[in-house]
Design a protein around this motif. Structure first.
Motif, PDB file in Angstrom:
ATOM      1  N   LEU A  52       0.826  -1.202   0.000  1.00  0.00           N
ATOM      2  CA  LEU A  52       0.000   0.000   0.000  1.00  0.00           C
ATOM      3  C   LEU A  52       0.865   1.259   0.000  1.00  0.00           C
ATOM      4  O   LEU A  52       0.588   2.224  -0.719  1.00  0.00           O
ATOM      5  N   ALA A  53       1.911   1.250   0.815  1.00  0.00           N
ATOM      6  CA  ALA A  53       2.772   2.426   0.917  1.00  0.00           C
ATOM      7  C   ALA A  53       3.472   2.728  -0.405  1.00  0.00           C
ATOM      8  O   ALA A  53       3.560   3.885  -0.829  1.00  0.00           O
ATOM      9  N   LYS A  54       3.947   1.702  -1.064  1.00  0.00           N
ATOM     10  CA  LYS A  54       4.751   1.892  -2.271  1.00  0.00           C
ATOM     11  C   LYS A  54       3.918   2.070  -3.542  1.00  0.00           C
ATOM     12  O   LYS A  54       4.304   2.821  -4.446  1.00  0.00           O
ATOM     13  N   PHE A  55       2.749   1.419  -3.608  1.00  0.00           N
ATOM     14  CA  PHE A  55       2.027   1.378  -4.875  1.00  0.00           C
ATOM     15  C   PHE A  55       0.631   1.990  -4.848  1.00  0.00           C
ATOM     16  O   PHE A  55       0.002   2.101  -5.898  1.00  0.00           O
ATOM     17  N   SER A  56       0.120   2.354  -3.680  1.00  0.00           N
ATOM     18  CA  SER A  56      -1.242   2.880  -3.619  1.00  0.00           C
ATOM     19  C   SER A  56      -1.403   4.110  -4.504  1.00  0.00           C
ATOM     20  O   SER A  56      -0.523   4.971  -4.575  1.00  0.00           O
ATOM     21  N   LEU A  57      -2.547   4.197  -5.163  1.00  0.00           N
ATOM     22  CA  LEU A  57      -2.875   5.359  -5.988  1.00  0.00           C
ATOM     23  C   LEU A  57      -3.574   6.450  -5.181  1.00  0.00           C
ATOM     24  O   LEU A  57      -3.894   7.510  -5.730  1.00  0.00           O
ATOM     25  N   ASP A  58      -3.800   6.186  -3.908  1.00  0.00           N
ATOM     26  CA  ASP A  58      -4.441   7.167  -3.031  1.00  0.00           C
ATOM     27  C   ASP A  58      -3.383   7.772  -2.105  1.00  0.00           C
ATOM     28  O   ASP A  58      -2.847   7.085  -1.233  1.00  0.00           O
ATOM     29  N   ARG A  75       8.058   3.144   5.898  1.00  0.00           N
ATOM     30  CA  ARG A  75       8.244   4.583   5.695  1.00  0.00           C
ATOM     31  C   ARG A  75       9.020   4.854   4.403  1.00  0.00           C
ATOM     32  O   ARG A  75       8.678   5.760   3.632  1.00  0.00           O
ATOM     33  N   VAL A  76      10.042   4.066   4.155  1.00  0.00           N
ATOM     34  CA  VAL A  76      10.818   4.212   2.924  1.00  0.00           C
ATOM     35  C   VAL A  76       9.937   3.924   1.713  1.00  0.00           C
ATOM     36  O   VAL A  76       9.998   4.630   0.692  1.00  0.00           O
ATOM     37  N   ALA A  77       9.108   2.885   1.807  1.00  0.00           N
ATOM     38  CA  ALA A  77       8.200   2.553   0.715  1.00  0.00           C
ATOM     39  C   ALA A  77       7.254   3.717   0.421  1.00  0.00           C
ATOM     40  O   ALA A  77       7.006   4.054  -0.744  1.00  0.00           O
ATOM     41  N   ALA A  78       6.733   4.336   1.463  1.00  0.00           N
ATOM     42  CA  ALA A  78       5.826   5.471   1.278  1.00  0.00           C
ATOM     43  C   ALA A  78       6.539   6.651   0.628  1.00  0.00           C
ATOM     44  O   ALA A  78       5.999   7.314  -0.269  1.00  0.00           O
ATOM     45  N   LEU A  79       7.765   6.917   1.053  1.00  0.00           N
ATOM     46  CA  LEU A  79       8.524   8.034   0.488  1.00  0.00           C
ATOM     47  C   LEU A  79       8.875   7.811  -0.976  1.00  0.00           C
ATOM     48  O   LEU A  79       9.038   8.765  -1.741  1.00  0.00           O
ATOM     49  N   SER A  80       8.983   6.555  -1.374  1.00  0.00           N
ATOM     50  CA  SER A  80       9.356   6.247  -2.758  1.00  0.00           C
ATOM     51  C   SER A  80       8.150   6.157  -3.690  1.00  0.00           C
ATOM     52  O   SER A  80       8.311   6.010  -4.903  1.00  0.00           O
ATOM     53  N   ASN A  81       6.927   6.240  -3.133  1.00  0.00           N
ATOM     54  CA  ASN A  81       5.724   6.116  -3.955  1.00  0.00           C
ATOM     55  C   ASN A  81       5.675   7.257  -4.974  1.00  0.00           C
ATOM     56  O   ASN A  81       5.611   8.434  -4.607  1.00  0.00           O
ATOM     57  N   ASP A  82       5.714   6.905  -6.251  1.00  0.00           N
ATOM     58  CA  ASP A  82       5.673   7.906  -7.314  1.00  0.00           C
ATOM     59  C   ASP A  82       4.459   7.711  -8.223  1.00  0.00           C
ATOM     60  O   ASP A  82       4.460   8.131  -9.383  1.00  0.00           O
ATOM     61  N   LYS A  83       3.426   7.082  -7.684  1.00  0.00           N
ATOM     62  CA  LYS A  83       2.238   6.777  -8.478  1.00  0.00           C
ATOM     63  C   LYS A  83       1.262   7.946  -8.525  1.00  0.00           C
ATOM     64  O   LYS A  83       0.265   7.896  -9.238  1.00  0.00           O
TER      65      LYS A  83
END
Length: 206
Positions: A52-58, A75-83
């Motif tokens: 969810l953190a890395k790939f969520s569109l919301d 946290r790192v996954a969320a910061l890297s989310n570029d979707k």
């Protein structure tokens, strides 16, 4: 799959299957308050939360997971989310920094968090310019952290020159910002790493 079939599938999937679903460019935007997302958050499975953190569109879901997780990997996954469409952590749309939040992030973040944030493609040319020119909120960063962020920006796709005569953007300002970054970055980098030869794609220590 229809929305109903998708929800049924996710409700009965393993964490690995859920991760692969969100990784595979799914077209459905599950909002933070959606019962399925709330179930995933309550279940607290690390792999699912990373998906969810890395790939969520919301973006609200991404921000929630970053703010409420003590797990560095999430946290790192969320910061890297570029979707998101230009959405970036610690910034309001379209890219205006929230001064207090950026300063707090820089003061507390690990290097892995720096990499995820500053290498995110949504950290755009305009934000790189603000950093290189030390405009607020980047005006008083201690040298070691400033150098660490410079190293992270080496792998930001907006740091490189993207355009030439046969490949120009639709508006001149986009070209101007990209050209300014490609010219300014080597100058600033050389100032902080004087013993390194800077090339667009590599560093050679001398």
């Amino acid at each position: 799959m229809s929305p109903e079939e998708t929800i049924l599938f996710l409700e009965n999937s393993t964490p690995n299957e859920i991760y692969k679903f969100f990784e595979s460019k799914n077209k459905y935007v599950f909002k933070l308050k959606h019962p399925l997302i709330q179930k995933f958050i309550k279940d607290d499975n690390k792999l699912v939360l990373m998906a969810l953190a890395k790939f969520s569109l919301d973006f609200e879901t991404v921000k929630y997971l970053y703010a409420n997780s003590k797990d560095t990997a999430i946290r790192v996954a969320a910061l890297s989310n570029d979707k998101q469409f230009f959405d970036l952590m610690f910034h309001t749309f379209p890219g205006t920094p929230i001064i207090k939040e950026v300063k707090e992030f820089i003061s507390k973040a690990s290097y892995s968090e720096f990499k995820a944030h500053f290498q995110n493609k949504n950290f755009s040319e305009s934000q790189i310019i603000e950093f290189l020119e030390k405009k607020s909120p980047y005006e008083d960063i201690e040298d070691e952290k400033y150098k660490a962020i410079l190293l992270c920006l080496l792998n930001n796709p907006n740091r490189l020159s993207k355009y030439d005569i046969g490949n120009m953007p639709e508006d001149g300002y986009t070209w101007y910002e990209n050209n300014k970054v490609s010219e300014l970055f080597p100058e600033v980098f050389k100032k902080y790493f004087p013993k390194s030869l800077y090339d667009l794609n590599k560093l050679i220590d001398v």
